[in-house]
Design a protein around this motif. Structure first.
Motif, PDB file in Angstrom:
ATOM      1  N   SER A 165       0.828  -1.219   0.000  1.00 52.07           N
ATOM      2  CA  SER A 165       0.000   0.000   0.000  1.00 52.07           C
ATOM      3  C   SER A 165       0.855   1.260   0.000  1.00 52.07           C
ATOM      4  CB  SER A 165      -0.927   0.004   1.213  1.00 52.07           C
ATOM      5  OG  SER A 165      -0.169   0.008   2.409  1.00 52.07           O
ATOM      6  N   THR A 201      -2.763   4.542   4.329  1.00 51.36           N
ATOM      7  CA  THR A 201      -3.414   4.537   3.014  1.00 51.36           C
ATOM      8  C   THR A 201      -4.525   3.498   2.986  1.00 51.36           C
ATOM      9  OG1 THR A 201      -1.304   5.125   2.018  1.00 51.36           O
ATOM     10  CG2 THR A 201      -3.022   4.325   0.534  1.00 51.36           C
ATOM     11  N   ASP A 202      -5.678   3.922   2.476  1.00 53.59           N
ATOM     12  CA  ASP A 202      -6.815   3.007   2.346  1.00 53.59           C
ATOM     13  C   ASP A 202      -6.609   2.141   1.099  1.00 53.59           C
ATOM     14  OD1 ASP A 202      -9.176   1.669   2.252  1.00 53.59           O
ATOM     15  OD2 ASP A 202     -10.457   3.446   2.299  1.00 53.59           O
ATOM     16  N   PHE A 204      -8.614   0.073  -0.316  1.00 51.49           N
ATOM     17  CA  PHE A 204      -9.788   0.059  -1.196  1.00 51.49           C
ATOM     18  C   PHE A 204      -9.781   1.281  -2.124  1.00 51.49           C
ATOM     19  CE2 PHE A 204     -10.758  -3.252   1.505  1.00 51.49           C
ATOM     20  CZ  PHE A 204     -11.944  -3.902   1.169  1.00 51.49           C
ATOM     21  N   MET A 205      -9.206   2.381  -1.673  1.00 48.23           N
ATOM     22  CA  MET A 205      -9.093   3.569  -2.519  1.00 48.23           C
ATOM     23  C   MET A 205      -8.117   3.318  -3.669  1.00 48.23           C
ATOM     24  SD  MET A 205      -9.154   6.811   0.127  1.00 48.23           S
ATOM     25  CE  MET A 205      -8.920   7.971  -1.218  1.00 48.23           C
ATOM     26  N   ILE A 206      -7.071   2.529  -3.400  1.00 50.90           N
ATOM     27  CA  ILE A 206      -6.107   2.176  -4.464  1.00 50.90           C
ATOM     28  C   ILE A 206      -6.792   1.319  -5.520  1.00 50.90           C
ATOM     29  CG2 ILE A 206      -3.924   1.026  -4.989  1.00 50.90           C
ATOM     30  CD1 ILE A 206      -2.991   1.679  -2.160  1.00 50.90           C
ATOM     31  N   ASP A 208      -9.979   1.352  -6.337  1.00 47.23           N
ATOM     32  CA  ASP A 208     -10.860   2.239  -7.109  1.00 47.23           C
ATOM     33  C   ASP A 208     -10.063   3.117  -8.065  1.00 47.23           C
ATOM     34  OD1 ASP A 208     -13.062   1.198  -5.832  1.00 47.23           O
ATOM     35  OD2 ASP A 208     -13.137   2.768  -4.298  1.00 47.23           O
ATOM     36  N   GLN A 209      -8.885   3.521  -7.632  1.00 48.08           N
ATOM     37  CA  GLN A 209      -8.021   4.343  -8.482  1.00 48.08           C
ATOM     38  C   GLN A 209      -7.569   3.553  -9.717  1.00 48.08           C
ATOM     39  OE1 GLN A 209      -4.727   6.028  -6.310  1.00 48.08           O
ATOM     40  NE2 GLN A 209      -3.736   6.833  -8.160  1.00 48.08           N
ATOM     41  N   GLU A 212     -10.551   3.132 -12.051  1.00 47.01           N
ATOM     42  CA  GLU A 212     -10.877   4.397 -12.714  1.00 47.01           C
ATOM     43  C   GLU A 212      -9.979   4.614 -13.924  1.00 47.01           C
ATOM     44  OE1 GLU A 212     -11.226   9.088 -11.472  1.00 47.01           O
ATOM     45  OE2 GLU A 212     -11.344   7.551  -9.909  1.00 47.01           O
TER      46      GLU A 212
END
Length: 273
Positions: A165, A201-202, A204-206, A208-209, A212
């Motif tokens: 992460s 650092t999340d 799950f945000m990585i 989604d990034q 995207e």
């Protein structure tokens, strides 16, 4: 004296031979006949030591045993004038049943209307044929090809990526490019992220990034989840044709709405001036 002894021995040998011959042929002649049924491969062999001997004779053939191979499924198309089936069920070019008929009558109809004969169901009783135009055959072949493409693959290749992460921005961009290349080849991509020590650092945000970045082609096969403590994973796949069309439609709607908002903003600013 010697001559008389030799003569006696010859006479005795002749009598013994005659007696044995009569005994053998007498046994064969006096044997009671019996009704017996034998296959074409059975033969009767006389043996002087036994009354009758039966033996099994194998037929002689130089040809190898034929192995029936399963028939391959014929490609969809015109069968021409060679119709192996004497009686067949015929359907006209409009899809209406004309009933069962002799192949000669089917060929006559084919010639009269300048159509082609196509086998639909070979295993039916009688087999089903249809009269079709060349355009109809071409369209049906395209439909079948599309259906074959759309059918899921027997074996799908899955690639895997694993990183921390705390990955640097440049490294993450490189990983995302690799994922995009695999998605383009319609591979499944399993992404695993390990939580780094002292990192907030999340994960799950990585995920989604990453999605995207490849949103025009990929979607989640398996949504992000916690595999075990400190480790999260997801699986990405290529979107189907239907999903791609839906995504493009939504993107166009968003673009049109954004343009409308811009135009309204411009009009309002002009009025205030």
């Amino acid at each position: 004296m010697t001559t008389s002894c030799v003569t006696k021995l010859l006479c005795q040998a002749t009598r013994n031979e005659t007696r044995h011959a009569k005994r053998f042929f007498g046994t064969l002649l006096t044997q009671t006949p019996q009704k017996r049924v034998f296959s074409p491969f059975w033969v009767v062999v006389p043996d002087p030591r036994k009354s009758t001997v039966f033996g099994l004779a194998q037929p002689f053939c130089t040809a190898e045993k034929s192995h029936t191979e399963p028939k391959r499924k014929a490609a969809f198309g015109s069968v021409g004038r060679r119709i192996p089936d004497r009686i067949l069920h015929l359907i006209n070019q409009d899809g209406e049943s004309l009933g069962n008929m002799h192949r000669a009558e089917a060929l006559k109809l084919m010639d009269q209307h300048d159509l082609k004969l196509v086998l639909l169901r070979a295993n039916a009783e009688p087999p089903v044929y249809r009269l079709m135009t060349g355009q109809q055959i071409h369209e049906e072949q395209l439909k079948r090809a599309e259906k074959k493409k759309a059918s899921p693959r027997a074996e799908t290749v899955q690639k895997e990526l694993s990183f921390s992460s705390a990955i640097a921005k440049n490294d993450l961009e490189t990983k995302t490019k690799q994922i995009a290349q695999w998605i383009e080849k319609k591979y499944h991509v399993k992404v695993t992220i390990r939580q780094a020590k002292d990192s907030t650092t999340d994960m799950f945000m990585i995920f989604d990034q990453i999605l995207e970045t490849v949103a025009e082609k990929a979607t989640y096969l398996s949504k992000p989840r916690v595999a075990r403590e400190g480790v999260s994973t997801c699986i990405l796949r290529h979107m189907s044709d239907k999903e791609l069309k839906a995504y493009q439609k939504i993107a166009e709607q968003k673009n049109s709405e954004a343009k409308k908002d811009e135009n309204e903003d411009l009009k309002s600013s002009e009025l205030h001036q």
